[in-house]
Design an enzyme around this catalytic site. Structure first.
Site, PDB file in Angstrom:
ATOM      1  N   GLU A  50       0.832  -1.192  -0.059  1.00 37.27           N
ATOM      2  CA  GLU A  50       0.085  -0.064   0.028  1.00 37.27           C
ATOM      3  C   GLU A  50       0.872   1.340  -0.011  1.00 37.27           C
ATOM      4  O   GLU A  50       1.613   1.270   1.026  1.00 37.27           O
ATOM      5  CB  GLU A  50      -0.896  -0.066   1.132  1.00 37.27           C
ATOM      6  N   LYS A  52       1.080   4.812   1.128  1.00 38.95           N
ATOM      7  CA  LYS A  52       0.284   5.245   2.310  1.00 38.95           C
ATOM      8  C   LYS A  52       1.256   6.386   2.798  1.00 38.95           C
ATOM      9  O   LYS A  52       1.971   6.042   3.489  1.00 38.95           O
ATOM     10  CB  LYS A  52      -0.310   4.245   3.246  1.00 38.95           C
ATOM     11  N   LYS A 109      -8.282   2.435  -2.737  1.00 38.04           N
ATOM     12  CA  LYS A 109      -8.590   2.559  -1.449  1.00 38.04           C
ATOM     13  C   LYS A 109      -8.909   3.999  -0.917  1.00 38.04           C
ATOM     14  O   LYS A 109      -8.232   4.946  -0.972  1.00 38.04           O
ATOM     15  CB  LYS A 109      -7.102   2.489  -0.685  1.00 38.04           C
ATOM     16  N   GLU A 157     -14.319  -4.801   3.532  1.00 35.86           N
ATOM     17  CA  GLU A 157     -13.761  -4.837   4.394  1.00 35.86           C
ATOM     18  C   GLU A 157     -14.615  -4.896   5.954  1.00 35.86           C
ATOM     19  O   GLU A 157     -15.622  -4.193   6.023  1.00 35.86           O
ATOM     20  CB  GLU A 157     -12.781  -3.549   4.792  1.00 35.86           C
ATOM     21  N   ASN A 179      -9.716  -6.420   8.856  1.00 40.75           N
ATOM     22  CA  ASN A 179      -9.128  -5.337   9.062  1.00 40.75           C
ATOM     23  C   ASN A 179      -8.823  -5.490  10.798  1.00 40.75           C
ATOM     24  O   ASN A 179      -9.757  -5.479  11.609  1.00 40.75           O
ATOM     25  CB  ASN A 179      -9.857  -3.842   9.090  1.00 40.75           C
ATOM     26  N   GLU A 210      -5.578  -7.133   6.790  1.00 47.35           N
ATOM     27  CA  GLU A 210      -4.978  -5.818   6.570  1.00 47.35           C
ATOM     28  C   GLU A 210      -4.747  -5.062   8.107  1.00 47.35           C
ATOM     29  O   GLU A 210      -5.324  -5.328   8.887  1.00 47.35           O
ATOM     30  CB  GLU A 210      -6.260  -5.040   6.021  1.00 47.35           C
ATOM     31  N   SER A 211      -3.734  -4.188   7.892  1.00 49.01           N
ATOM     32  CA  SER A 211      -3.462  -3.527   9.054  1.00 49.01           C
ATOM     33  C   SER A 211      -2.606  -4.114  10.118  1.00 49.01           C
ATOM     34  O   SER A 211      -2.640  -5.224  10.673  1.00 49.01           O
ATOM     35  CB  SER A 211      -4.709  -2.717   9.564  1.00 49.01           C
TER      36      SER A 211
HETATM   37  O1  LIG Z   1      -0.516   0.914   7.691  1.00 48.52           O
HETATM   38  P1  LIG Z   1      -0.954  -0.432   8.145  1.00 48.52           P
HETATM   39  O2  LIG Z   1      -1.138  -0.518   9.500  1.00 48.52           O
HETATM   40  O3  LIG Z   1      -0.048  -1.595   7.218  1.00 48.52           O
HETATM   41  O4  LIG Z   1      -2.598  -0.595   7.451  1.00 48.52           O
HETATM   42  C1  LIG Z   1      -2.368  -0.756   6.010  1.00 48.52           C
HETATM   43  C2  LIG Z   1      -4.038  -0.717   5.582  1.00 48.52           C
HETATM   44  O5  LIG Z   1      -4.754  -1.727   6.137  1.00 48.52           O
HETATM   45  C3  LIG Z   1      -4.739   0.597   6.054  1.00 48.52           C
HETATM   46  O6  LIG Z   1      -4.189   1.606   5.548  1.00 48.52           O
HETATM   47  C4  LIG Z   1      -6.273   0.405   5.853  1.00 48.52           C
HETATM   48  C5  LIG Z   1      -7.180  -0.556   6.192  1.00 48.52           C
HETATM   49  N1  LIG Z   1      -8.328  -0.221   5.922  1.00 48.52           N
HETATM   50  C6  LIG Z   1      -8.462   0.906   5.487  1.00 48.52           C
HETATM   51  C7  LIG Z   1      -9.426   2.002   5.140  1.00 48.52           C
HETATM   52  C8  LIG Z   1      -9.206   3.241   4.553  1.00 48.52           C
HETATM   53  C9  LIG Z   1      -8.006   3.993   4.566  1.00 48.52           C
HETATM   54  C10 LIG Z   1      -6.906   2.757   5.185  1.00 48.52           C
HETATM   55  C11 LIG Z   1      -7.184   1.798   5.492  1.00 48.52           C
END
Ligand SMILES: O=P(O)(O)OC[C@@H](O)[C@@H](O)c1c[nH]c2ccccc12
Length: 252
Positions: A50, A52, A109, A157, A179, A210-211
């Protein structure tokens, strides 16, 4: 001082030429589901990298331009996730146009709540669009069906078991994003993601965790529980070399 100005003008001229070239791109990114299935058939967890630059918690990195990021992680990632939300995430649609030249699947995204945004994702050439169940509520499936009709693969999600089961009972063929970040209080729990995966594995077509994924150890736990892919933003923005190790995590 003059030489400084000339250096900057050289740099910005070069970057702007590349950006204008990207604006003219009309390609469409390849399908995300097929790419993840292909990576899994080779025995590996799929990595979605991603781009970001910031988040509600603050700036992550502004010194990495999209070309630098996609060049570094593109050789290891199965696909890209690209923030287009401009306020909290400092995202932009142009990042999708820039990513098209890498020939990889692209996830749009953003906080998608309207058909206009789905059309935006399609017109930019994205493969997939993020639909957040807690944000969309009853309008989720109307928007998901619209996205599918536009040739996009929705990534739906969730952050809890009940919503995960709702999604796969309604349409097990969509990509399910789990997530580990609770989007209300922004708390992270990998344990929560693992327990949700345990409930839906074998019944969801594609599970994307994710995340909060900090490295290989986290990715391994998620792969062993049944994730098909991991979506990583912050950790990769901070250390792009992590993409190689993350691309070597095996699935069973
Ligand atoms: O930076 P991380 O912890 O690796 O997370 C990425 C991604 O999962 C996260 O940016 C995200 C997951 N769902 C979202 C919805 C909107 C914006 C951003 C996100």
């Amino acid at each position: 001082m003059a030489s400084k100005a000339v250096d900057f003008l050289d740099v910005i001229n070069g970057l702007t030429r590349k950006r204008v070239e990207a604006m003219r791109a009309s390609a469409r990114a390849p399908g995300m589901i097929k790419a993840i299935e292909q990576r899994n058939s080779e025995g590996y967890l799929a990595l979605i990298a991603e781009y970001k630059r910031a988040s509600p918690s603050g700036v992550i990195r502004l010194d990495i331009d999209p070309w630098t990021y996609f060049n570094a992680v593109g050789q290891y990632a199965t696909g890209f996730s690209i923030l287009t939300e401009p306020i909290y995430f400092l995202g932009s649609p142009i990042f999708i146009k820039i990513a098209l030249s890498y020939g990889k699947p692209i996830l749009y995204k953003d906080f998608v709540i309207s058909r206009e945004q789905v059309m935006d994702a399609r017109e930019l050439g994205a493969s997939s669009v993020l639909l957040i169940k807690r944000l969309l509520g009853d309008s989720l499936w109307e928007l998901a069906d619209y996205a599918i009709k536009q040739g996009l693969e929705p990534l739906i999600e969730v952050d809890n078991e009940k919503d995960a089961l709702d999604v796969i009972n309604t349409n097990p063929n969509v990509m399910l994003g789990i997530n580990s970040r609770d989007l209300n209080d922004l708390s992270i729990s990998l344990g929560r993601a693992l327990s949700i995966i345990r409930v839906v594995r074998g019944r969801a077509n594609i599970i994307i965790a994710e995340s909060g994924i900090k490295g290989v150890e986290d990715a391994l736990k998620l792969a062993n529980e049944g994730a098909n892919a991991v979506l990583v933003g912050t950790a990769l923005m901070r250390n792009m070399n992590l993409s190689r190790e993350l691309s070597e995590v095996r699935v069973h």
